[in-house]
Design an enzyme around this catalytic site. Structure first.
Site, PDB file in Angstrom:
ATOM      1  N   PRO A 146       0.799  -1.239   0.000  1.00 55.40           N
ATOM      2  CA  PRO A 146       0.000   0.000   0.000  1.00 55.40           C
ATOM      3  C   PRO A 146       0.822   1.275   0.000  1.00 55.40           C
ATOM      4  O   PRO A 146       0.853   2.015   0.982  1.00 55.40           O
ATOM      5  CB  PRO A 146      -0.813  -0.129   1.285  1.00 55.40           C
ATOM      6  CG  PRO A 146       0.036  -0.948   2.192  1.00 55.40           C
ATOM      7  CD  PRO A 146       0.817  -1.891   1.314  1.00 55.40           C
ATOM      8  N   CYS A 147       1.488   1.538  -1.103  1.00 49.62           N
ATOM      9  CA  CYS A 147       2.326   2.731  -1.187  1.00 49.62           C
ATOM     10  C   CYS A 147       1.471   3.997  -1.120  1.00 49.62           C
ATOM     11  O   CYS A 147       1.978   5.066  -0.804  1.00 49.62           O
ATOM     12  CB  CYS A 147       3.174   2.708  -2.462  1.00 49.62           C
ATOM     13  SG  CYS A 147       2.273   2.276  -3.929  1.00 49.62           S
ATOM     14  N   HIS A 148       0.161   3.849  -1.378  1.00 48.44           N
ATOM     15  CA  HIS A 148      -0.712   5.022  -1.279  1.00 48.44           C
ATOM     16  C   HIS A 148      -0.872   5.488   0.163  1.00 48.44           C
ATOM     17  O   HIS A 148      -1.337   6.580   0.420  1.00 48.44           O
ATOM     18  CB  HIS A 148      -2.075   4.701  -1.889  1.00 48.44           C
ATOM     19  CG  HIS A 148      -2.742   3.500  -1.305  1.00 48.44           C
ATOM     20  ND1 HIS A 148      -2.406   2.203  -1.667  1.00 48.44           N
ATOM     21  CD2 HIS A 148      -3.698   3.382  -0.352  1.00 48.44           C
ATOM     22  CE1 HIS A 148      -3.159   1.354  -0.982  1.00 48.44           C
ATOM     23  NE2 HIS A 148      -3.944   2.034  -0.162  1.00 48.44           N
TER      24      HIS A 148
END
Length: 189
Positions: A146-148
């Site tokens: 989940p780089c967001h």
DNA sequence: GATTGACGCCGAG
DNA sequence: CTCGGCGTCAATC
């Protein structure tokens, strides 16, 4: 730059309301790369084919592509890390432990929460905040890793390969409060 | 070496 | 709040 892999892979896809998702699998059934949602099937496939030109289409893993679609839409769902190809034959071949450490830390950020680039750096005993951003930017498994959920220390959203607006949308769907400013958006904490 | 980042911090306006 | 400038360090040229 990410090197181009000649290993044969298969690409499975899924589409939902004009958004096309694609996922690449190695021959030993691990995910090698995930495409951010695209406006056409060709673009979605292209996102993966760009790094894995030796591909064939397959419907074998359409269910995974569907899962990615759901996660993108804010459904609380996990894909286990052991489903990802993290070894040196995959598209993700970190040259140092740095890149790998970053990705592993990011993978552990819980649904509906965020961490800052600085916090990630600190957790691996580094002050290379910018390098953290670069490492995350090269993440071949967006959405699943989940780089967001990684934002700037001042509360602003920070960058995203698929555009900041997409990052904002995903975070909103996970229930994170965001205010719109004249210049960009900011997390309300 | 020199340049370039999905960054951070501080000071000025 | 915005902007510039400098700090920082990994990766790339």
């Amino acid at each position: 730059m990410n090197e181009i892999k000649k290993n044969p892979i298969t690409i499975s896809t899924y589409n939902h309301e004009k958004l096309y998702f694609a996922v690449g699998y190695s021959e030993n059934n691990k995910i090698v790369r995930i495409a951010l949602p695209q406006k056409s099937l060709e673009e979605a496939i292209g996102e993966i084919a760009k790094y894995h030109p030796n591909y064939k289409l397959s419907d074998k893993h359409n269910d995974t592509a569907c899962k990615i679609c759901q996660i993108y839409h804010g459904v609380k769902l996990d894909i286990e890390l052991d489903q990802l190809e993290l070894d040196h034959n995959s598209s993700f071949s970190p040259k140092t432990s740095f890149e790998r450490d970053v990705i592993i830390k990011v993978a552990k950020i819980p649904y509906g929460t965020v961490k800052t680039y600085k916090e990630i750096a600190k957790s691996i005993n580094s002050r290379a905040y910018r390098a953290v951003g670069t490492a995350i930017g090269n993440n071949p498994f967006p959405i699943v890793i989940p780089c967001h959920r990684v934002i700037r220390s001042d509360g602003k959203i920070g960058g995203f390969r698929g555009g900041t607006s997409m990052k904002v949308e995903i975070l909103k769907k996970e229930g994170i409060k965001i205010e719109e400013l004249n210049k960009g958006s900011r997390i309300i904490s």
